[in-house]
Design a protein around this motif. Sequence first.
Motif, PDB file in Angstrom:
ATOM      1  N   SER A  49       0.931  -1.049  -0.263  1.00  0.00           N
ATOM      2  CA  SER A  49       0.356   0.334   0.207  1.00  0.00           C
ATOM      3  C   SER A  49       0.582   1.247  -0.058  1.00  0.00           C
ATOM      4  CB  SER A  49      -1.197  -0.363   0.808  1.00  0.00           C
ATOM      5  OG  SER A  49       0.138  -0.211   2.567  1.00  0.00           O
ATOM      6  N   ARG A  50       2.116   0.902   0.784  1.00  0.00           N
ATOM      7  CA  ARG A  50       2.580   2.327   0.643  1.00  0.00           C
ATOM      8  C   ARG A  50       3.039   2.613  -0.654  1.00  0.00           C
ATOM      9  NH1 ARG A  50       4.117   3.579   6.310  1.00  0.00           N
ATOM     10  NH2 ARG A  50       3.309   2.478   7.852  1.00  0.00           N
ATOM     11  N   ASP A  51       3.471   4.218  -0.808  1.00  0.00           N
ATOM     12  CA  ASP A  51       4.651   3.848  -2.375  1.00  0.00           C
ATOM     13  C   ASP A  51       6.204   3.914  -1.910  1.00  0.00           C
ATOM     14  OD1 ASP A  51       1.994   4.586  -3.864  1.00  0.00           O
ATOM     15  OD2 ASP A  51       2.292   7.179  -3.392  1.00  0.00           O
ATOM     16  N   VAL A  52       6.004   4.601   0.175  1.00  0.00           N
ATOM     17  CA  VAL A  52       7.644   4.149  -0.131  1.00  0.00           C
ATOM     18  C   VAL A  52       7.605   3.752   1.168  1.00  0.00           C
ATOM     19  CG1 VAL A  52       9.861   5.481   1.019  1.00  0.00           C
ATOM     20  CG2 VAL A  52       8.280   6.392  -1.214  1.00  0.00           C
ATOM     21  N   LEU A  53       8.770   3.166   1.474  1.00  0.00           N
ATOM     22  CA  LEU A  53       8.718   2.221   3.274  1.00  0.00           C
ATOM     23  C   LEU A  53       9.845   3.401   4.041  1.00  0.00           C
ATOM     24  CD1 LEU A  53       9.884  -1.611   2.115  1.00  0.00           C
ATOM     25  CD2 LEU A  53       7.211  -0.565   2.564  1.00  0.00           C
ATOM     26  N   PRO A  54       9.641   2.889   5.281  1.00  0.00           N
ATOM     27  CA  PRO A  54       9.879   3.857   6.583  1.00  0.00           C
ATOM     28  C   PRO A  54      11.732   3.366   6.462  1.00  0.00           C
ATOM     29  CG  PRO A  54       8.455   2.545   6.845  1.00  0.00           C
ATOM     30  CD  PRO A  54       8.219   2.266   5.514  1.00  0.00           C
TER      31      PRO A  54
END
Length: 336
Positions: A49-54
Motif C-alpha cells: 500500500s505504501r509508495d515508500v517504505l520507512p
Amino acid sequence: MADDYSEYRQALATGMRVEIGIPLSGGGVFRDWGVISESEEDRLLVQISRDVLPANVRVDIGFILDVSILIGKESYTCSGIVTGKLGGRVLEIRLFGRFTLSERRQFFRTDMVLRVRYDIVEDSSRKEVEMDWEVRKEREQMKSQGYDDFVIAAQMARFKREKPIDWQELLRAQLNLGGGGICLRMPSTARTDQLVNLELHLPHDPPRLVHAVGQVIHVKPPQVQRDGSNRYDVGMQFLFLDERDRDLVFKQISTVQITHLRKIADKREVEVGETPRVPLTRRQILVRALWVLVFLVLAYALARYLISYSQAPPESEIQKTYEQSIRKYRHLDRQP
C-alpha cells in the motif's frame, strides 16, 4: 503437483487484501497491507500500500517475510520468500509451509543441518552466563572485522575472565532454526528453563560463527536411534543473541529456503520435459502387426532365395562361353 498448492488456491485469490510482515534488522516486524495482483500455485505478486517504505525497513530478494490473511475472525499466517521486485511497490513472493493461526506460529523457522557446539549450564547464574557470552560474542565479532590478535587481546582484557566451557560438538546437527529460537536434536536432555550456551557455525562466504545463549522451553520424548542411543529434541528461545548475529541467522534461513525453491523449480522442469507415453489404439496395434507380418514374409522369401542360390548358382557368361567351347571341341574331335 497441483495438489501441493490446493491450500494456497483455497486461501488466496487475485484482488485479495493481505498483510505483509517484514523483519527489521533491529528486531521486531514492520507490517503493511498489500493487494494480490497475481496468484499462481505458490507464487504471488503483491502490491504493497505504501509508495515508500520507512527508512529502517528494507526488502531485498532473498528476504523472508510473512503473509497473513483473515479467515472468519481468525488471522492465519504463512512464510514467504521474496524472489523478485517489480518496481518499488510490487513484490514477487514464493510461499512455503502452511497457513497456521498467527498466535501459534513460530516466525522465520526452517529445518536444516549445521555444525553446532553446545554446553548445558549447570552451576552458573544467569548474570555470569550473560557476561561470558558477551566476551565470546565480542571476540568473534572482532575476528570477523579483521582485527589482529594483539588488538583483540587488549580489548578482551577489560572483561572479566570467562569460565571454561565443556563444549559438546555435533558436526551435523539436525535442527529447526528461527530468528527467535532453535530446536536442537541432542544426545542429552535438559530441564525446562535451563540455560544452554550455543555456537552456530553458519556456512556463509566467509563462514561465520554465532554465539548465543538459549533458554529451554520444552523437551520432546526421546527418539531411539538404530544404535540404541536416544536423541532429544530440545526447544529453546534465544535469551542472549546479538542483533548482528540475528541478521546472520536470517541470512542462513534465506539461503536454505532459496536452495529448497531451486530444487522445486528443477523438479518442475524435469516433470514438464517428460512426455507421457500414450497407450496404442487397437487400429495402431493391428497396423504394426501387419507390418511385422510383411517383414517376416519378405525375410522368409529372401532366405529361400539365398539357400537355393548357394545350392545351384546361375551360370555366368564366362562359364557359358567356356562350356560351349568345350562342347565344340569335343564335336570336332569326333569327326573323321
